[in-house]
Design a protein around this motif. Structure first.
Motif, PDB file in Angstrom:
ATOM      1  N   LEU A 176      32.601  12.742  12.379  1.00  0.00           N
ATOM      2  CA  LEU A 176      31.661  12.198  11.408  1.00  0.00           C
ATOM      3  C   LEU A 176      31.313  13.225  10.338  1.00  0.00           C
ATOM      4  CD1 LEU A 176      29.189  10.172  13.665  1.00  0.00           C
ATOM      5  CD2 LEU A 176      31.061   9.305  12.282  1.00  0.00           C
ATOM      6  N   THR A 177      30.753  14.338  10.758  1.00  0.00           N
ATOM      7  CA  THR A 177      30.344  15.380   9.819  1.00  0.00           C
ATOM      8  C   THR A 177      30.757  16.738  10.379  1.00  0.00           C
ATOM      9  OG1 THR A 177      28.147  15.609  10.842  1.00  0.00           O
ATOM     10  CG2 THR A 177      28.365  14.038   9.026  1.00  0.00           C
ATOM     11  N   GLU A 178      30.870  17.713   9.508  1.00  0.00           N
ATOM     12  CA  GLU A 178      31.179  19.075   9.925  1.00  0.00           C
ATOM     13  C   GLU A 178      30.519  20.058   8.961  1.00  0.00           C
ATOM     14  OE1 GLU A 178      35.402  19.383  10.031  1.00  0.00           O
ATOM     15  OE2 GLU A 178      35.699  18.613   8.009  1.00  0.00           O
ATOM     16  N   HIS A 179      30.076  21.193   9.529  1.00  0.00           N
ATOM     17  CA  HIS A 179      29.382  22.214   8.760  1.00  0.00           C
ATOM     18  C   HIS A 179      29.825  23.588   9.260  1.00  0.00           C
ATOM     19  CE1 HIS A 179      26.659  19.086   7.224  1.00  0.00           C
ATOM     20  NE2 HIS A 179      26.556  18.673   8.475  1.00  0.00           N
ATOM     21  N   THR A 180      29.651  24.579   8.400  1.00  0.00           N
ATOM     22  CA  THR A 180      29.981  25.956   8.769  1.00  0.00           C
ATOM     23  C   THR A 180      28.828  26.868   8.381  1.00  0.00           C
ATOM     24  OG1 THR A 180      31.064  26.390   6.640  1.00  0.00           O
ATOM     25  CG2 THR A 180      32.449  25.569   8.442  1.00  0.00           C
ATOM     26  N   ALA A 181      28.743  27.990   9.066  1.00  0.00           N
ATOM     27  CA  ALA A 181      27.775  29.042   8.743  1.00  0.00           C
ATOM     28  C   ALA A 181      28.536  30.362   8.743  1.00  0.00           C
ATOM     29  CB  ALA A 181      26.630  29.064   9.755  1.00  0.00           C
ATOM     30  N   SER A 182      28.785  30.878   7.558  1.00  0.00           N
ATOM     31  CA  SER A 182      29.581  32.105   7.423  1.00  0.00           C
ATOM     32  C   SER A 182      29.107  32.874   6.194  1.00  0.00           C
ATOM     33  CB  SER A 182      31.069  31.762   7.296  1.00  0.00           C
ATOM     34  OG  SER A 182      31.258  30.768   6.287  1.00  0.00           O
ATOM     35  N   PRO A 183      27.947  33.552   6.272  1.00  0.00           N
ATOM     36  CA  PRO A 183      27.402  34.251   5.108  1.00  0.00           C
ATOM     37  C   PRO A 183      28.370  35.312   4.583  1.00  0.00           C
ATOM     38  CG  PRO A 183      25.765  34.078   6.868  1.00  0.00           C
ATOM     39  CD  PRO A 183      27.067  33.641   7.441  1.00  0.00           C
ATOM     40  N   GLY A 184      28.598  35.262   3.285  1.00  0.00           N
ATOM     41  CA  GLY A 184      29.453  36.250   2.654  1.00  0.00           C
ATOM     42  C   GLY A 184      30.924  35.899   2.645  1.00  0.00           C
ATOM     43  N   TYR A 185      31.314  34.869   3.354  1.00  0.00           N
ATOM     44  CA  TYR A 185      32.724  34.483   3.446  1.00  0.00           C
ATOM     45  C   TYR A 185      33.014  33.302   2.526  1.00  0.00           C
ATOM     46  CZ  TYR A 185      33.779  37.410   7.522  1.00  0.00           C
ATOM     47  OH  TYR A 185      34.002  38.468   8.370  1.00  0.00           O
ATOM     48  N   GLY A 186      34.204  33.316   1.952  1.00  0.00           N
ATOM     49  CA  GLY A 186      34.692  32.132   1.280  1.00  0.00           C
ATOM     50  C   GLY A 186      35.320  31.194   2.298  1.00  0.00           C
ATOM     51  N   LEU A 187      35.311  29.904   2.002  1.00  0.00           N
ATOM     52  CA  LEU A 187      35.801  28.911   2.956  1.00  0.00           C
ATOM     53  C   LEU A 187      36.680  27.903   2.241  1.00  0.00           C
ATOM     54  CD1 LEU A 187      35.776  27.512   5.747  1.00  0.00           C
ATOM     55  CD2 LEU A 187      33.715  26.293   4.994  1.00  0.00           C
ATOM     56  N   ASN A 188      37.821  27.619   2.851  1.00  0.00           N
ATOM     57  CA  ASN A 188      38.721  26.576   2.375  1.00  0.00           C
ATOM     58  C   ASN A 188      39.192  25.756   3.566  1.00  0.00           C
ATOM     59  OD1 ASN A 188      39.107  27.138  -0.578  1.00  0.00           O
ATOM     60  ND2 ASN A 188      39.786  29.110   0.216  1.00  0.00           N
ATOM     61  N   TYR A 189      39.363  24.436   3.317  1.00  0.00           N
ATOM     62  CA  TYR A 189      39.905  23.551   4.342  1.00  0.00           C
ATOM     63  C   TYR A 189      41.362  23.255   4.008  1.00  0.00           C
ATOM     64  CZ  TYR A 189      35.164  22.732   6.057  1.00  0.00           C
ATOM     65  OH  TYR A 189      33.908  22.897   6.578  1.00  0.00           O
ATOM     66  N   LEU A 190      42.225  23.422   4.997  1.00  0.00           N
ATOM     67  CA  LEU A 190      43.651  23.194   4.823  1.00  0.00           C
ATOM     68  C   LEU A 190      44.074  22.014   5.687  1.00  0.00           C
ATOM     69  CD1 LEU A 190      44.811  26.923   5.215  1.00  0.00           C
ATOM     70  CD2 LEU A 190      44.083  25.761   3.122  1.00  0.00           C
ATOM     71  N   GLU A 191      45.002  21.236   5.189  1.00  0.00           N
ATOM     72  CA  GLU A 191      45.520  20.103   5.952  1.00  0.00           C
ATOM     73  C   GLU A 191      46.996  19.919   5.635  1.00  0.00           C
ATOM     74  OE1 GLU A 191      44.555  15.377   6.905  1.00  0.00           O
ATOM     75  OE2 GLU A 191      43.256  16.557   5.580  1.00  0.00           O
ATOM     76  N   GLU A 192      47.800  19.832   6.700  1.00  0.00           N
ATOM     77  CA  GLU A 192      49.230  19.665   6.538  1.00  0.00           C
ATOM     78  C   GLU A 192      49.771  18.909   7.747  1.00  0.00           C
ATOM     79  OE1 GLU A 192      53.319  22.310   5.862  1.00  0.00           O
ATOM     80  OE2 GLU A 192      51.364  23.276   6.043  1.00  0.00           O
ATOM     81  N   ASP A 193      50.439  17.800   7.482  1.00  0.00           N
ATOM     82  CA  ASP A 193      51.044  16.983   8.545  1.00  0.00           C
ATOM     83  C   ASP A 193      50.027  16.587   9.608  1.00  0.00           C
ATOM     84  OD1 ASP A 193      53.506  17.111   7.308  1.00  0.00           O
ATOM     85  OD2 ASP A 193      54.130  18.901   8.405  1.00  0.00           O
ATOM     86  N   GLY A 194      48.818  16.214   9.169  1.00  0.00           N
ATOM     87  CA  GLY A 194      47.808  15.750  10.104  1.00  0.00           C
ATOM     88  C   GLY A 194      47.040  16.840  10.809  1.00  0.00           C
ATOM     89  N   ALA A 195      47.421  18.103  10.626  1.00  0.00           N
ATOM     90  CA  ALA A 195      46.719  19.223  11.263  1.00  0.00           C
ATOM     91  C   ALA A 195      45.722  19.814  10.277  1.00  0.00           C
ATOM     92  CB  ALA A 195      47.712  20.293  11.716  1.00  0.00           C
ATOM     93  N   ARG A 196      44.487  19.988  10.706  1.00  0.00           N
ATOM     94  CA  ARG A 196      43.432  20.519   9.853  1.00  0.00           C
ATOM     95  C   ARG A 196      43.054  21.920  10.329  1.00  0.00           C
ATOM     96  NH1 ARG A 196      38.883  18.341  10.700  1.00  0.00           N
ATOM     97  NH2 ARG A 196      38.021  18.620   8.621  1.00  0.00           N
ATOM     98  N   ARG A 197      42.784  22.798   9.331  1.00  0.00           N
ATOM     99  CA  ARG A 197      42.410  24.173   9.648  1.00  0.00           C
ATOM    100  C   ARG A 197      41.362  24.644   8.641  1.00  0.00           C
ATOM    101  NH1 ARG A 197      46.062  26.165  13.310  1.00  0.00           N
ATOM    102  NH2 ARG A 197      45.380  28.325  13.018  1.00  0.00           N
ATOM    103  N   ALA A 198      40.530  25.579   9.088  1.00  0.00           N
ATOM    104  CA  ALA A 198      39.540  26.221   8.216  1.00  0.00           C
ATOM    105  C   ALA A 198      39.970  27.662   7.979  1.00  0.00           C
ATOM    106  CB  ALA A 198      38.157  26.180   8.857  1.00  0.00           C
ATOM    107  N   LEU A 199      39.858  28.106   6.736  1.00  0.00           N
ATOM    108  CA  LEU A 199      40.256  29.464   6.365  1.00  0.00           C
ATOM    109  C   LEU A 199      39.062  30.188   5.758  1.00  0.00           C
ATOM    110  CD1 LEU A 199      42.384  31.681   5.943  1.00  0.00           C
ATOM    111  CD2 LEU A 199      42.968  30.591   3.763  1.00  0.00           C
ATOM    112  N   TRP A 200      38.550  31.214   6.462  1.00  0.00           N
ATOM    113  CA  TRP A 200      37.495  32.069   5.948  1.00  0.00           C
ATOM    114  C   TRP A 200      38.119  33.356   5.403  1.00  0.00           C
ATOM    115  CZ3 TRP A 200      36.641  29.501  10.678  1.00  0.00           C
ATOM    116  CH2 TRP A 200      35.544  28.644  10.702  1.00  0.00           C
TER     117      TRP A 200
END
Length: 503
Positions: free
Chosen positions: A72-96
């Motif tokens: 439903l929902t998703e959140h992150t807590a990473s002070p000082g970090y940049g965040l990107n969401y990656l998705e390829e062939d149905g697989a999702r990943r977070a990149l800090w």
């Protein structure tokens, strides 16, 4: 004239309305009844590692919608970090990522996951055929003997996997298996053996959901493909199928966590489950899919417009009540759909307060309108004077009720003043032309119709259905069209036949 086109239109409206409603229930899991509860898991992933002091990159697998679960929902807590969401062939990943990090680092990811039986999973392609698996002697001979033994007792990829895993059980473990386990861990070893046997398979990571658990880790499962079918196997005991409480966190055969610029990385999970109304649980999904053609959802609008439409969509229910009472029962009302507007006012004021306020305003208005009739004013001027009089009466009642401590009297302002004015005008003319009896008949019929319409429109089940299933409006249209085709006797007209029954 043929009535076939009419019946076709009615049938088309019914079928379309029912199909739209069923589609929303099945596809988006909108509940039929209000108050249904759905289980929602709140999951938090905590990543810890020791940064080297330079740039750092952290890549973590993320869960995706799958059979039994919907994110439903998703959140992150990473002070000082940049965040990107990656998705390829149905697989999702977070990149800090960060330019400089030193010492102990903590990153948090949290998600709300709805337990949804009919969730449509993300499409993940099957793994590619593995290249030739290379073994060093004497492991190559041991691996081939284990494969040949399991292959002879199997019929397809799934039974072969079960037989292969059973070779690693304590009861059947032979020298070849013990030799291989000295060099490889169990799950990677099983995957190597499957690849050597030319079976499409991958290791996936799942999270066992248990309420209130902390510092949990992922477990490894083997996903095996046989043509277009796939099955999940527990490498510990060979059981086939996914448990109901297993959430696949990584389903593409990739690593769960990758850290560059740090050491001693680890990931742990905490989770808690709770129940919440089903309508709230699926609201974010409806808004997310609002751009699809078949999702005609009011939830995609701002909250202010949603509240407005929640009331507007009740009007056809009140109109259906009016049609039923006028066409089938034969009740007379002052104005065709005036009772619907009065019923809307009752929803805002409550039934008792609305009835008392309506009767007071109309009674006082009739007295003043009776005086205006002696002035021989033109119609427009007379109705305008009645409107101003109604506004003055409502203002006076509101002030008096507030002074007396009756806050319910303030809600009388919700009444449609123009409709009240025309009601007073029509009843006054009716009194002059037909007498007080006809005024009581039409006034009483209007009140009865307004009360019944209020009871129907204020029903929680009806409010839920009309707001969440717009196909109901087409069904109501079809019913009203069929009622409009009725030419038989009304119930109140059957009194004319009472002498015949007595004879």
């Amino acid at each position: 004239m043929s009535r076939l086109p009419f019946y076709l239109i009615v049938a088309l409206l019914l079928v379309t309305g029912i199909a739209m409603s069923v589609h929303r229930h099945v596809q988006f899991e909108v509940p039929w009844t209000p108050g249904e509860q759905r289980k929602v898991w709140e999951i938090e992933a905590q990543v810890n590692f020791q940064a080297d002091g330079g740039p750092a990159k952290v890549e973590m697998a993320l869960p995706s919608t799958q059979p039994g679960f919907r994110v439903l929902t998703e959140h992150t807590a990473s002070p000082g970090y940049g965040l990107n969401y990656l998705e390829e062939d149905g697989a999702r990943r977070a990149l800090w990522s960060v330019r400089e990090a030193r010492g102990n680092q903590q990153l948090y990811y949290s998600a709300q996951v709805l337990v949804a039986e009919n969730a449509k999973p993300a499409e993940v392609p099957p793994p590619r055929s593995a290249a030739n698996v290379v073994w060093e002697p004497p492991y190559d001979t041991a691996a081939q003997e284990v494969i040949d033994d399991a292959w002879s007792r199997s019929a397809d990829a799934f039974t072969f996997t079960q037989q292969l895993i059973s070779e690693f059980s304590d009861e059947r473990r032979d020298e070849n298996v013990r030799l291989l386990l000295t060099q490889f861990d169990r799950a990677p070893l099983l995957l190597r053996l499957l690849h050597q046997a030319d079976v499409q398979a991958r290791n996936v990571s799942g999270l066992q959901l248990e309420n209130g658990r902390r510092r949990q880790t992922l477990t490894t499962w083997i996903q095996v493909y046989d043509g277009d079918e796939s099955a999940l196997f527990d490498p510990a005991n060979g059981e086939r199928g996914r448990p109901d409480n297993l959430l696949l966190w990584e389903n593409a055969g990739q690593s769960v966590l990758e850290v560059q610029g740090g050491t001693n990385s680890r990931i742990s999970f905490s989770m808690i489950s709770r129940n919440q109304p089903a309508a709230a649980a699926v609201r974010s999904q409806l808004a997310k899919d609002a751009d699809t053609l078949l999702n005609f959802s009011i939830h995609s609008l701002p909250l202010e417009e949603q509240a407005l439409f929640q009331t507007i969509l009740l009007i056809p229910i009140g109109a259906l009540v009016v049609v039923l009472l006028r066409v089938l029962v034969g009740i007379k009302t002052s104005g065709t759909f005036m009772p619907v507007l009065i019923a809307l006012a009752f929803i805002q004021t409550s039934l008792v307060t609305g009835l008392v306020g309506f009767l007071l305003v109309v009674a006082v208005g009739l007295v003043i309108r009776n005086y205006l009739s002696y002035l021989n004013l033109l119609l427009v001027a007379r109705v305008t004077a009645v409107i101003i009089t109604v506004i003055a009466i409502i203002s006076l009642f509101s002030v008096v009720s507030f002074r007396m401590g009756l806050n319910a009297g303030l809600q009388i302002t919700f009444f449609p003043m123009i409709i009240l004015s025309w009601t007073i005008e029509r009843m006054s003319i009716l009194w002059e032309e037909e007498g007080p009896k006809e005024v009581l008949i039409q006034g009483g019929g209007s009140m009865l119709t307004a009360v019944l319409a209020y009871l129907a429109m204020n029903n929680p089940w009806i409010r839920h259905i009309t707001f969440n299933f717009l196909g109901v409006q087409l069904i109501l249209m079809a019913l009203i069209l069929m009622l409009g085709n009725y030419t038989g006797y009304r119930l109140l007209e059957l009194r004319r036949f009472k002498p015949v029954t007595e004879d």
